[in-house]
Design an enzyme around this catalytic site. Structure first.
Site, PDB file in Angstrom:
ATOM      1  N   LYS A 232       0.846  -1.196   0.000  1.00 11.59           N
ATOM      2  CA  LYS A 232       0.000   0.000   0.000  1.00 11.59           C
ATOM      3  C   LYS A 232       0.884   1.249   0.000  1.00 11.59           C
ATOM      4  CE  LYS A 232      -3.876   1.986   2.687  1.00 11.59           C
ATOM      5  NZ  LYS A 232      -4.802   1.766   3.817  1.00 11.59           N
TER       6      LYS A 232
ATOM      7  N   SER B 118      -9.710   1.981   2.965  1.00 10.17           N
ATOM      8  CA  SER B 118      -8.804   2.667   2.087  1.00 10.17           C
ATOM      9  C   SER B 118      -7.785   1.787   1.357  1.00 10.17           C
ATOM     10  CB  SER B 118      -8.039   3.727   2.884  1.00 10.17           C
ATOM     11  OG  SER B 118      -7.244   3.122   3.893  1.00 10.17           O
TER      12      SER B 118
ATOM     13  N   SER C 188      -9.871  -0.436   7.163  1.00 13.69           N
ATOM     14  CA  SER C 188      -9.351  -0.323   5.791  1.00 13.69           C
ATOM     15  C   SER C 188      -8.733  -1.571   5.190  1.00 13.69           C
ATOM     16  CB  SER C 188      -8.342   0.809   5.709  1.00 13.69           C
ATOM     17  OG  SER C 188      -9.037   2.023   5.588  1.00 13.69           O
TER      18      SER C 188
END
Ligand code: GLN
Length: 475
Positions: free
Chosen positions: A79, A154, A178
């Site tokens: 990420k 997210s 997330s």
């Protein structure tokens, strides 16, 4: 042999037995990326050249017996809020559009030590604030199950990449859901570990008391293997734990539900839950009981305070953490300004997106004098009450079950119109972060439109082994 379809552990095994070379694994994943990335936009940055170079190095270390772990040679996606030395780390924000860290986050270093190969940085909501990956400054990621829908957020880029075969496994971060929510929306498996289990060193902070890095994989075994590699004590993170029970892959060897006690908060199944998600959830309860598990309902009285407490605490910490992005030290700086204050103001006005600004304003407000006691302190007290409720529940249950989200993946463009409604969608995930608990999402069905549904298994602090065992048995 379709390499891109393999699980990470399977691929690692085949690399070890020399059925597949590390280079072939890296090439296979980039072939897949080239054919579908245009459609899904899972990545902000790809590192093909570096990955191919690394493949040779890792292959040698596997061949000479230096690297023997299950993930040696397996490509992994990261990420974009985890620092990677020399590789762009943008947090999907314009304000970090050119930021190349001089060091790597501890989780990434641990992966590299285990011989995993970094293939790229995945798209996310800007600074991990959001639930859809639509707040990214680099375009929305599309859900591989249906490109009209969001992948969740997210960590939407990481979960979509795993779902689309654009990565064998990925790292995400989870501050209020997330990892678990996009895993549900994308039909993959993801874990938010007990707070302190994975070092936050080099993770760009959103809300430091809630943030935790975790694995995203195609199945429970992959997540267990990945968590085992990234977990560990790190003196560079003052909240890092020195756990001795990091043999997560072991806990899934025994796939047994018999006698395990599951608790379901009644309130979680009341208003707001989509009927199709509820049906899939109830079906799962049946499967668990048919395998000898005990499932009971109990009451959670603090439910209505979870979202307010979370958004006050998370925004407060965010407003403080994001002060450092001022145009002086990193990233974007406004082109024209008059004096220092104007430079700060223009840089931040132009560099941050709307959702991030909303959080900074909310956070600054609840921390300002006169409001601190009324909002921030009250939220902290509420958090303590929520934790007490979970403590009591874990006196009775091994695992708490909850939906991962009240609905399946919404269509692109629907959620940002009403940010407050979007915040409410985090209702089943935020308490886990407020209490520092571990949680895993595993797929448990699909709605009529064919979009995936996930179930969340929540453990007590240090309860990863129990939730992994339950998730593996259910899977
Ligand atoms: N959707 C939540 C938020 O926007 C959770 C985000 C996260 O876990 N990073 O704060």
């Amino acid at each position: 042999m379709d390499i891109a379809k393999m699980t990470a552990v399977e691929l690692g095994r085949k690399i070890k037995t020399k059925e597949i070379s590390v280079r072939e694994a890296v090439e296979a994943v980039f072939d897949r990326i080239k054919s579908v990335e245009g459609e899904y936009n899972c990545y902000v940055t790809l590192c093909e050249e570096q990955a191919l170079k690394k493949a040779e190095e890792i292959q040698k270390k596997i061949d000479d017996g230096t690297l023997t772990g299950p993930l040696a040679g397996v490509p992994v996606a990261i990420k974009d809020n985890m620092c990677t030395e020399g590789v762009l780390t943008t947090c999907s924000s314009k304000i970090l559009y050119n930021f190349k860290p001089t060091f790597s986050s501890e989780a990434v270093l641990n992966l590299e030590k285990a011989g995993a190969i970094i293939i790229g940085k995945t798209n996310m909501d800007e600074f991990a604030m959001g639930s859809t990956t639509e707040t990214s400054a680099y375009g929305v990621t599309r859900n591989p199950w249906n490109t009209e829908h969001v992948p969740g957020g997210s960590s939407g880029g990481s979960c979509a990449a795993v779902a689309a075969g654009e990565a064998f496994m990925a790292l995400g971060s989870d501050t209020g859901g997330s990892i678990r929510q996009p895993s549900s929306f994308c039909g993959v498996t993801g874990i938010k570990p007990t707070y302190g289990t994975v070092s936050r060193y080099g993770l760009v902070a959103y809300a430091s008391s809630l943030d935790q890095i975790g694995p995203v994989g195609k199945d429970v075994a992959d997540c267990a293997a990945l968590l085992e590699v990234i977990a560990g004590h790190d003196p560079k993170d003052s909240t890092s734990l020195d756990r001795k029970d990091l043999d997560f892959s072991k806990s899934i060897e025994e796939k047994k539900l018999l006698g395990m006690k599951f608790g379901v908060p009644k309130e979680f199944l009341a208003k707001g839950l989509d009927p199709e998600v509820k049906d899939a959830f109830m079906e799962t309860l049946k499967v668990l009981t048919s395998q000898g598990a005990i499932v009971e309902f109990f009451s959670v009285e603090t439910m209505e305070y979870m979202i307010p407490a979370y958004y006050i605490i998370a925004s407060a910490e965010a407003s403080s953490n994001l002060e450092r992005f001022d145009g002086v030290k990193y990233g974007y700086r406004a082109a024209e300004y008059e004096g220092l204050h104007d430079m700060y103001k223009k840089t931040r006005t132009e560099g941050f997106g709307e959702e991030v600004k909303r959080r900074i304003m909310l956070g600054s407000f609840v921390l300002s004098s006169g409001y601190y006691d009324a909002y921030y302190l009250k939220a902290l007290r509420t958090k303590a009450l929520i934790k007490q409720e979970f403590d009591r529940a874990f006196d009775k249950y091994d695992v708490i079950l909850a939906p991962a989200a009240p609905y399946t993946a919404p269509k692109i463009g629907e959620s940002l119109k009403d940010p407050l409604a979007m915040y409410l969608g985090d209702i089943y995930t935020v308490a886990v972060n407020l209490c520092g608990l571990p949680g895993i999402t595993v797929p448990c069905g699909q709605d009529k439109a064919g979009m995936p549904i996930g179930i969340q298994m929540i453990g007590n602090c240090f309860g990863e082994h129990k939730i992994l065992r339950a998730a593996a048995a259910y899977e």
